[in-house]
Design a protein around this motif. Sequence first.
Motif, mmCIF file in Angstrom:
data_model
loop_
_atom_site.group_PDB
_atom_site.id
_atom_site.type_symbol
_atom_site.label_atom_id
_atom_site.label_comp_id
_atom_site.label_asym_id
_atom_site.label_seq_id
_atom_site.Cartn_x
_atom_site.Cartn_y
_atom_site.Cartn_z
ATOM 1 N N SER A 34 0.838 -1.273 -0.195
ATOM 2 C CA SER A 34 0.365 0.168 -0.419
ATOM 3 C C SER A 34 1.353 1.272 -0.052
ATOM 4 O O SER A 34 0.377 1.803 -0.875
ATOM 5 N N VAL A 35 1.634 1.515 0.624
ATOM 6 C CA VAL A 35 3.109 2.337 1.099
ATOM 7 C C VAL A 35 4.082 2.004 -0.313
ATOM 8 O O VAL A 35 3.180 3.734 -1.201
ATOM 9 N N ILE A 36 3.694 1.710 -0.768
ATOM 10 C CA ILE A 36 5.168 1.434 -2.267
ATOM 11 C C ILE A 36 3.801 2.131 -3.243
ATOM 12 O O ILE A 36 4.003 3.437 -3.876
ATOM 13 N N LEU A 37 2.844 1.178 -3.766
ATOM 14 C CA LEU A 37 1.519 2.120 -4.465
ATOM 15 C C LEU A 37 1.678 3.603 -4.538
ATOM 16 O O LEU A 37 1.020 4.643 -5.328
ATOM 17 N N LYS A 38 0.646 4.458 -3.046
ATOM 18 C CA LYS A 38 0.987 5.184 -3.136
ATOM 19 C C LYS A 38 2.178 6.234 -3.822
ATOM 20 O O LYS A 38 1.984 7.226 -4.217
ATOM 21 N N ASP A 39 2.963 6.009 -2.849
ATOM 22 C CA ASP A 39 3.765 6.638 -3.432
ATOM 23 C C ASP A 39 4.260 6.469 -4.734
ATOM 24 O O ASP A 39 4.865 7.916 -5.549
ATOM 25 N N TYR A 40 4.235 5.550 -5.453
ATOM 26 C CA TYR A 40 4.142 5.542 -6.863
ATOM 27 C C TYR A 40 3.140 6.553 -7.566
ATOM 28 O O TYR A 40 3.444 6.903 -8.376
ATOM 29 N N ILE A 41 1.868 6.173 -7.470
ATOM 30 C CA ILE A 41 0.522 6.939 -7.598
ATOM 31 C C ILE A 41 1.007 8.656 -7.603
ATOM 32 O O ILE A 41 0.944 9.425 -8.454
ATOM 33 N N VAL A 42 1.887 9.076 -6.527
ATOM 34 C CA VAL A 42 2.120 10.592 -6.372
ATOM 35 C C VAL A 42 3.301 10.980 -6.875
ATOM 36 O O VAL A 42 3.508 11.715 -7.572
ATOM 37 N N ASP A 43 4.473 9.560 -6.923
ATOM 38 C CA ASP A 43 5.220 10.341 -8.061
ATOM 39 C C ASP A 43 5.359 10.401 -9.457
ATOM 40 O O ASP A 43 5.909 11.251 -10.052
ATOM 41 N N ARG A 44 3.999 9.545 -9.840
ATOM 42 C CA ARG A 44 4.147 9.872 -11.842
ATOM 43 C C ARG A 44 2.746 10.994 -11.777
ATOM 44 O O ARG A 44 2.863 11.006 -12.972
ATOM 45 N N ASN A 45 1.807 11.555 -10.776
ATOM 46 C CA ASN A 45 1.131 12.357 -10.345
ATOM 47 C C ASN A 45 -0.511 11.483 -11.649
ATOM 48 O O ASN A 45 -0.779 12.747 -12.480
ATOM 49 N N PHE A 46 -0.086 10.764 -11.019
ATOM 50 C CA PHE A 46 -1.569 9.906 -11.864
ATOM 51 C C PHE A 46 -2.881 10.634 -11.360
ATOM 52 O O PHE A 46 -2.873 10.634 -10.102
ATOM 53 N N ASP A 47 -4.137 11.025 -12.060
ATOM 54 C CA ASP A 47 -5.332 12.145 -11.726
ATOM 55 C C ASP A 47 -6.368 10.268 -11.678
ATOM 56 O O ASP A 47 -6.481 10.453 -10.803
ATOM 57 N N ILE A 48 -6.196 9.667 -12.667
ATOM 58 C CA ILE A 48 -7.021 8.997 -12.471
ATOM 59 C C ILE A 48 -6.413 7.529 -12.471
ATOM 60 O O ILE A 48 -5.263 7.555 -12.830
ATOM 61 N N PHE A 49 -6.465 5.992 -10.961
ATOM 62 C CA PHE A 49 -5.726 5.228 -11.544
ATOM 63 C C PHE A 49 -6.596 4.012 -10.403
ATOM 64 O O PHE A 49 -7.290 3.927 -10.084
ATOM 65 N N ALA A 50 -6.715 3.163 -12.176
ATOM 66 C CA ALA A 50 -7.026 1.783 -12.050
ATOM 67 C C ALA A 50 -6.978 0.754 -11.279
ATOM 68 O O ALA A 50 -5.122 -0.043 -11.762
ATOM 69 N N ILE A 51 -7.011 -0.276 -10.245
ATOM 70 C CA ILE A 51 -6.164 -0.889 -9.737
ATOM 71 C C ILE A 51 -6.797 -2.253 -10.149
ATOM 72 O O ILE A 51 -8.489 -2.534 -9.382
ATOM 73 N N THR A 52 -6.732 -3.856 -10.499
ATOM 74 C CA THR A 52 -7.989 -5.449 -10.565
ATOM 75 C C THR A 52 -6.359 -6.075 -9.627
ATOM 76 O O THR A 52 -5.385 -6.144 -9.572
ATOM 77 N N GLU A 53 -7.100 -6.659 -9.055
ATOM 78 C CA GLU A 53 -7.019 -7.708 -8.218
ATOM 79 C C GLU A 53 -6.262 -6.719 -6.498
ATOM 80 O O GLU A 53 -4.900 -6.898 -6.706
ATOM 81 N N THR A 54 -7.422 -6.250 -6.426
ATOM 82 C CA THR A 54 -6.646 -5.938 -4.560
ATOM 83 C C THR A 54 -6.703 -7.394 -3.410
ATOM 84 O O THR A 54 -5.443 -6.282 -2.782
ATOM 85 N N TRP A 55 -6.903 -7.762 -4.186
ATOM 86 C CA TRP A 55 -7.700 -8.710 -2.900
ATOM 87 C C TRP A 55 -7.743 -7.604 -1.573
ATOM 88 O O TRP A 55 -7.417 -8.334 -0.445
ATOM 89 N N LEU A 56 -8.755 -6.798 -1.835
ATOM 90 C CA LEU A 56 -9.488 -6.456 -0.529
ATOM 91 C C LEU A 56 -10.773 -7.221 -0.280
ATOM 92 O O LEU A 56 -11.020 -7.718 -0.906
ATOM 93 N N ARG A 57 -10.714 -6.555 0.707
ATOM 94 C CA ARG A 57 -11.982 -7.404 2.247
ATOM 95 C C ARG A 57 -13.378 -6.522 1.656
ATOM 96 O O ARG A 57 -13.318 -5.055 2.024
ATOM 97 N N SER A 58 -14.335 -7.344 2.139
ATOM 98 C CA SER A 58 -15.135 -6.480 2.802
ATOM 99 C C SER A 58 -16.058 -5.651 3.685
ATOM 100 O O SER A 58 -15.080 -6.062 4.663
ATOM 101 N N ALA A 59 -16.665 -4.824 3.924
ATOM 102 C CA ALA A 59 -17.281 -4.632 5.004
ATOM 103 C C ALA A 59 -16.013 -3.075 5.474
ATOM 104 O O ALA A 59 -15.030 -2.866 4.554
ATOM 105 N N ASP A 60 -15.401 -3.585 6.539
ATOM 106 C CA ASP A 60 -14.751 -2.735 6.818
ATOM 107 C C ASP A 60 -13.097 -2.905 7.529
ATOM 108 O O ASP A 60 -12.279 -2.224 8.543
ATOM 109 N N SER A 61 -12.902 -4.067 7.022
ATOM 110 C CA SER A 61 -11.423 -5.132 7.707
ATOM 111 C C SER A 61 -10.466 -4.695 7.039
ATOM 112 O O SER A 61 -9.824 -4.508 7.887
#
Length: 505
Positions: free
Chosen positions: A77-104
């Motif tokens: 998460s920290v590495i991807l956040k730095d990558y988005i800020v460093d490359r100045n993306f305005d819209i970034f789509a992610i597949t295979e997030t592996w996130l769970r439902s609710a507030d987990s």
Amino acid sequence: MRQTLKVMDIPTMVCLRSFLDENIPGNSPSTFKRTANLSNLVFIEPRQEVQNNRHLTSRAMACSFGLLNCRSVCNKSVILKDYIVDRNFDIFAITETWLRSADSDEVVIGDLVPTGYFFHHIPRETRGGGVGIMLKRSLDAEIYHTGTSYTSFEAIGVHLKVLSRDIYILVIYRPPSSSGINSMNTFMEEFSSCLEHYVIKPGSLMIAGDFNLHIDRPSDVSTINFLSLLEAFNLRQHVTQATYRAGHFLDLIISRNDDNGFLQSVNVHDSSMSDHFTVKCSLNIRKPYFQKKMVSSRKILDCHAPLTTRVVTIRPAAPWYNDEIKIEKKRRRQLERRWRASGLLSDRRRFTEQCRLVNQLLWSSRSRFYSKVVNENQSDQRKLFSTVDKLLHRTPDVIYPPHTNAEELARRFITFFANKISTIHQGLVQRCLNDAGYVDAPISSCTLTHFETVSVDDLLPLARRISKKSCDLDPIPAQLLTGCLDVREITVTKVDASKLWNKEL
């Protein structure tokens, strides 16, 4: 030898102007006033690339879009956040997030999303999968649902409103083909139904995601059927480079066939975060800016400096970012340029190793920063709880008593504290009455004769924990005092202890 120059005929075009009849009185050249003759004007059609870029003033003003199969954002998460800020993306789509439902995974999402962005995702009910999209907050966006749940792929849609223009973005993840609900026939049927819903929408359309199809194999039956389906809906695919480390076109970007100029500069970038590469492109809309807010501040003292108000831009920031990370990132960019210029495997290996080094620095710097904050504020409960809330991305809710207006709320506060003081006073009086046999404690024989000299190391930790609250009776505001500790520390520590004892200070 004398050379003979050859005379060549240069073709020219002569346009005859039509003038008014000079025989008519008042139309002589001496009396005629020059005006525009519309019959002499010729329409010049602008070039196609000028028409396509009529919304942009320069290429740098285009909206930047990125797509990446992340293979779980939970461990990066920290590495991807730095990558988005460093490359100045305005819209970034992610597949295979592996996130769970609710507030987990709300802590992971908090670490992932930079300041000034918001994130929407649709998790898979079972392990793995999931799609999400991150956008700048200044974009007028809303999540767009088709109202249909598909079994062969996962999707999330976004509707953007840019001026009077509608833009629909659909992010898709299709798991690898297998028998049953993930078969190719089921996907073709459900994807065709999805396209029927989107192609009738006005405005621009972009479909991006991991389709797990080998588009680089034109003789493959699945590729032929998929491309035929796109052609039937007047769509086309833009990716022309391998997006997978094994060398296949799996991640695709699709748009309308007649929407020329909407997608520009489609290319692939190796982020070294996954076995997939990042697919980047520019959208033919104005680049969104970071949000701004009004802040008020006083420069010196309330009585000497008026309240000033200014507008600040809310930008992504990381308090643990240091010079070492900056230097290693610069080195990473140099190695990346060298690799792209040479194409050698040795240069690519050096670039990959440098990417791993930068990623490790990000994690370690963040860990050291918060460990230092905790160690320096072990006795400051307020700071510790604030740090924990920041790490868990929790915002405490302020709950006020029920009220209809501000006057009633103030009256309730006054009543509450007045009753509290009265209750404490009555309890003390009752306790004194009950303790009839109370005997005064004996006077100690020890006396205080002097103060120990206070060192700078003893003073600074205490002074930095001073509350920032002040009133008119304070000789100097606490905020100003703590801000000048580095200047005043020698003077304060050399105050004569006898003056403190004799109350001369």
